[in-house]
Design a protein around this motif. Structure first.
Motif, PDB file in Angstrom:
ATOM      1  N   SER A 150       0.849  -1.205   0.000  1.00 20.25           N
ATOM      2  CA  SER A 150       0.000   0.000   0.000  1.00 20.25           C
ATOM      3  C   SER A 150       0.873   1.239   0.000  1.00 20.25           C
ATOM      4  N   SER A 151       1.950   1.189   0.778  1.00 21.62           N
ATOM      5  CA  SER A 151       2.889   2.310   0.830  1.00 21.62           C
ATOM      6  C   SER A 151       3.688   2.405  -0.470  1.00 21.62           C
ATOM      7  N   ASP A 152       4.282   1.291  -0.886  1.00 18.31           N
ATOM      8  CA  ASP A 152       5.187   1.313  -2.051  1.00 18.31           C
ATOM      9  C   ASP A 152       4.474   1.730  -3.343  1.00 18.31           C
ATOM     10  N   PHE A 153       3.213   1.342  -3.476  1.00 23.14           N
ATOM     11  CA  PHE A 153       2.533   1.559  -4.755  1.00 23.14           C
ATOM     12  C   PHE A 153       2.132   3.012  -4.982  1.00 23.14           C
ATOM     13  N   VAL A 154       2.168   3.843  -3.937  1.00 15.16           N
ATOM     14  CA  VAL A 154       1.749   5.238  -4.124  1.00 15.16           C
ATOM     15  C   VAL A 154       2.746   5.986  -5.006  1.00 15.16           C
ATOM     16  N   GLU A 155       4.030   5.890  -4.664  1.00 11.43           N
ATOM     17  CA  GLU A 155       5.049   6.556  -5.481  1.00 11.43           C
ATOM     18  C   GLU A 155       5.067   5.961  -6.893  1.00 11.43           C
ATOM     19  N   LEU A 156       4.983   4.623  -6.963  1.00 10.70           N
ATOM     20  CA  LEU A 156       4.942   3.937  -8.259  1.00 10.70           C
ATOM     21  C   LEU A 156       3.764   4.431  -9.097  1.00 10.70           C
ATOM     22  N   ALA A 157       2.610   4.577  -8.434  1.00 10.27           N
ATOM     23  CA  ALA A 157       1.397   4.996  -9.148  1.00 10.27           C
ATOM     24  C   ALA A 157       1.572   6.392  -9.740  1.00 10.27           C
ATOM     25  N   PHE A 158       2.126   7.305  -8.960  1.00 11.40           N
ATOM     26  CA  PHE A 158       2.347   8.660  -9.496  1.00 11.40           C
ATOM     27  C   PHE A 158       3.310   8.607 -10.690  1.00 11.40           C
ATOM     28  N   ASP A 159       4.374   7.809 -10.557  1.00 12.20           N
ATOM     29  CA  ASP A 159       5.360   7.751 -11.642  1.00 12.20           C
ATOM     30  C   ASP A 159       4.761   7.141 -12.916  1.00 12.20           C
ATOM     31  N   LEU A 160       3.969   6.089 -12.756  1.00  8.77           N
ATOM     32  CA  LEU A 160       3.326   5.475 -13.923  1.00  8.77           C
ATOM     33  C   LEU A 160       2.293   6.423 -14.530  1.00  8.77           C
ATOM     34  N   ALA A 161       1.574   7.141 -13.668  1.00 12.74           N
ATOM     35  CA  ALA A 161       0.565   8.085 -14.160  1.00 12.74           C
ATOM     36  C   ALA A 161       1.216   9.149 -15.037  1.00 12.74           C
ATOM     37  N   PHE A 162       2.384   9.626 -14.614  1.00 10.92           N
ATOM     38  CA  PHE A 162       3.066  10.652 -15.406  1.00 10.92           C
ATOM     39  C   PHE A 162       3.731  10.051 -16.638  1.00 10.92           C
ATOM     40  N   LYS A 163       4.232   8.818 -16.501  1.00 12.90           N
ATOM     41  CA  LYS A 163       4.859   8.164 -17.658  1.00 12.90           C
ATOM     42  C   LYS A 163       3.856   8.030 -18.804  1.00 12.90           C
ATOM     43  N   TYR A 164       2.621   7.651 -18.476  1.00 13.66           N
ATOM     44  CA  TYR A 164       1.619   7.385 -19.511  1.00 13.66           C
ATOM     45  C   TYR A 164       0.582   8.496 -19.655  1.00 13.66           C
ATOM     46  N   ARG A 165       0.677   9.540 -18.838  1.00  9.38           N
ATOM     47  CA  ARG A 165      -0.379  10.568 -18.802  1.00  9.38           C
ATOM     48  C   ARG A 165      -1.748   9.897 -18.719  1.00  9.38           C
ATOM     49  N   ASN A 166      -1.910   9.095 -17.685  1.00  8.52           N
ATOM     50  CA  ASN A 166      -3.144   8.315 -17.526  1.00  8.52           C
ATOM     51  C   ASN A 166      -3.431   8.140 -16.034  1.00  8.52           C
ATOM     52  N   PRO A 167      -4.701   8.146 -15.645  1.00 10.88           N
ATOM     53  CA  PRO A 167      -5.001   7.902 -14.227  1.00 10.88           C
ATOM     54  C   PRO A 167      -4.572   6.496 -13.806  1.00 10.88           C
ATOM     55  N   VAL A 168      -4.058   6.382 -12.602  1.00 10.52           N
ATOM     56  CA  VAL A 168      -3.697   5.088 -12.023  1.00 10.52           C
ATOM     57  C   VAL A 168      -4.581   4.862 -10.808  1.00 10.52           C
ATOM     58  N   LEU A 169      -5.114   3.653 -10.704  1.00 12.43           N
ATOM     59  CA  LEU A 169      -5.983   3.305  -9.582  1.00 12.43           C
ATOM     60  C   LEU A 169      -5.282   2.314  -8.668  1.00 12.43           C
TER      61      LEU A 169
END
Lengths: 357, 181
Positions: A150-169
């Motif tokens: 839960s902790s680790d995926f937050v930073e990952l989610a932001f990075d993936l969201a910016f990589k793809y310009r797409n919302p991450v859930l």
């Protein structure tokens, strides 16, 4: 240096990780079982720590549209809610996906349909992975199975969201959100000071103005936008598939489960191994893109697959598509907020897969 | 080694906080831990229970259907959880308010008169720490120094002055537990 372990709820870990990931803004509206996220951000005085805005909006709909606005400005913005609140946000999520903006959405799922219960469930799998709102779009979906993830995926989610310009859930549930486990937090990351060249930060003389919109009146142009968006999803399928395999190497049978169900199934697998049953656990971590290929590669070696989900059988469809009839796939689950026990899972495996023909 | 525990009683008895202190103590002793409360639209006086797991290995399910140890603090919980103790496991309970005592012959049964001892010590709030002491006597999963470290981590700083009282309560629990034959 001594490692800093804390005992935290999954919800608290998400909130702390958001501050540490350098998030610029959180907009939300309270709903059980995820209210600890906004409570924690407020109690921790996120604004004093990093300048992160934490705002309780007047509704879920307002919150997601604030995310839309902040994301259009190139900021790391997020919201969180639980199932009925996520349904309210779907229009905004579709707009954000259509406008190709990055953001983080957290759904701590509870039993439905309707207002349902406040107990844990995985019944929003379809909504999360097949679009959710209107139009041909996908979210990149991460399913944590522990407080650490839960902790680790937050930073990952932001990075993936910016990589793809797409919302991450991030698709959590009442078990992962409410339980406490040992967690090691990531170091504090700085908030952005420079923004992507697409963001609406004010026109400068050296470029055209940036327009963020999901509206296009010309169908041919809209088709091109859609083709571009679909190509992005294909790239996610090639580059972002994540999963974990436990005791699958010599397995004759395999359980497929994600999130909290995977934890319960891991126990069932260990008990089954103790009884001499060669069973492994396959845990999808990204639910979109779905790990179809790694599951298909297992199919020839297996005598049967059981999916275990806290819903009426949603992910089972993706597993069946992945193996395409090569091996029998059955489903077991509990509904409405009831959590299956490890022994129930083992019984289902024995009845539906090992004993069943 | 893995120890799977259910702690069950009334809401407001300190069931959840006792589990939290135990879990934090486990972290201080480099163990993997999980703390999973039953939750729902519940309130003070209703039943509350929490599953705590301490382990030297990665913890699989935080939700279980049988336990190494059940710590039982009211009759409803006795009715529900006596049967969930693994054969050879332990059941620890406070006889206060219990009308139907545990009957199983295939488990170890321990009593601690925690309510009575807490009243003797002049502070009923430390009831749960007496129970924790009794548990640690039966199953020395964590050292006392790590319990104190766990208390420091889980109590707000303004309550740190209460740590000596809590330590005394844990010790009282350790000396007050008896196995029922």
């Amino acid at each position: 240096m001594e490692r800093d372990f804390r005992l935290m709820k999954g919800n608290e870990a998400i909130a702390e990780a958001a501050i540490r990931a350098g998030a610029d803004a959180y907009y939300g509206y309270p709903i059980t079982p995820q209210s600890e996220i906004i409570e924690y951000l407020m109690a921790e005085k996120a604004y004093d720590r990093t300048g992160m805005v934490v705002l309780q909006a007047e509704s879920e709909i307002a919150a997601i549209n604030m995310v839309y606005g902040a994301a259009a400005c190139g900021r790391r913005a997020m919201t969180s809610s639980s199932s009925p609140g996520i349904s309210l946000k779907q229009e905004g999520i579709s707009y954000i996906a259509g406008a190709e903006l990055p953001c983080l959405i957290v759904n701590v799922v509870r039993g439905g349909p309707g207002l349902g219960t406040i107990q844990p469930s995985q019944s929003d799998y379809f909504q999360s992975t097949k679009g959710g709102g209107h139009g041909d779009y996908r979210l990149l979906v991460l399913a944590p199975a522990s407080v650490q993830e839960s902790s680790d995926f937050v930073e990952l989610a932001f990075d993936l969201a910016f990589k793809y310009r797409n919302p991450v859930l991030i698709l959590s549930d009442g078990v992962i959100g409410q339980m406490m486990e040992k967690v090691e937090l990531k170091p504090q990351r700085k908030r952005l000071t420079e923004y992507e060249n697409w963001s609406t930060t004010g026109k400068t003389p050296d470029r055209q103005r940036n327009i963020i919109t999901s509206l296009e009146l010309d169908a041919h142009k809209q088709e091109l936008i859609n083709i571009r968006i679909q190509a992005k999803y294909k790239r996610m399928q090639e580059e972002e598939v994540r999963y974990e395999k436990i005791l699958c190497d010599d397995a004759e049978y395999m359980i497929v489960a994600f999130g909290s169900s995977a934890r319960i199934c891991e126990k069932a697998v260990h008990v089954a191994r103790g009884k001499g049953i060669k069973v492994g656990l396959f845990r999808p971590i990204t639910l979109f893109p779905y790990p179809s290929k790694p599951i298909e590669e297992m199919a020839d070696k297996l005598k049967g697959i059981l999916t275990v989900e806290m819903n009426a059988g949603q992910m089972v469809e993706d597993v069946r598509l992945a193996v395409n009839g090569k091996v029998k796939v059955e489903y077991f689950g509990r509904l409405g907020g009831v959590i299956p026990s490890p022994s129930e899972v083992l019984n289902a495996l024995e009845e539906k897969i090992i004993g069943g023909k | 080694m893995t120890e799977e525990i259910i702690i069950a009683g009334f809401g407001g008895q300190g069931v959840l906080s006792m589990g939290k202190i135990l879990a934090y103590s486990g972290i201080m002793q480099n163990k993997e831990v999980s703390w999973m409360p039953s939750y729902g639209p519940e309130m003070r006086g209703g039943t509350a229970n929490v599953t705590v797991i301490l382990s030297d290995e990665r913890i699989s399910s935080p939700i279980l259907n049988e336990y190494d140890t059940a710590i039982i603090l009211n009759q409803q919980s006795m009715d529900k959880f006596e049967k969930t103790v693994k054969p050879g496991g332990a059941l620890l309970y406070d006889p206060n308010g219990i009308s139907h005592h545990p009957q199983r012959k295939d488990i170890h049964i321990y009593q601690v008169e925690a309510v009575a001892k807490a009243t003797e010590m002049g502070n009923t709030k430390i009831f749960n720490m007496i129970v924790l002491g009794a548990y640690l006597k039966i199953k020395p999963m964590v050292k006392m120094e790590n319990v104190i470290k766990g208390l420091k981590k889980s109590l707000p700083v303004r309550h740190h002055k209460l740590i000596p009282l809590n330590e005394a309560a844990v010790n009282k629990g350790m000396e007050s537990v008896n196995e029922i034959k």
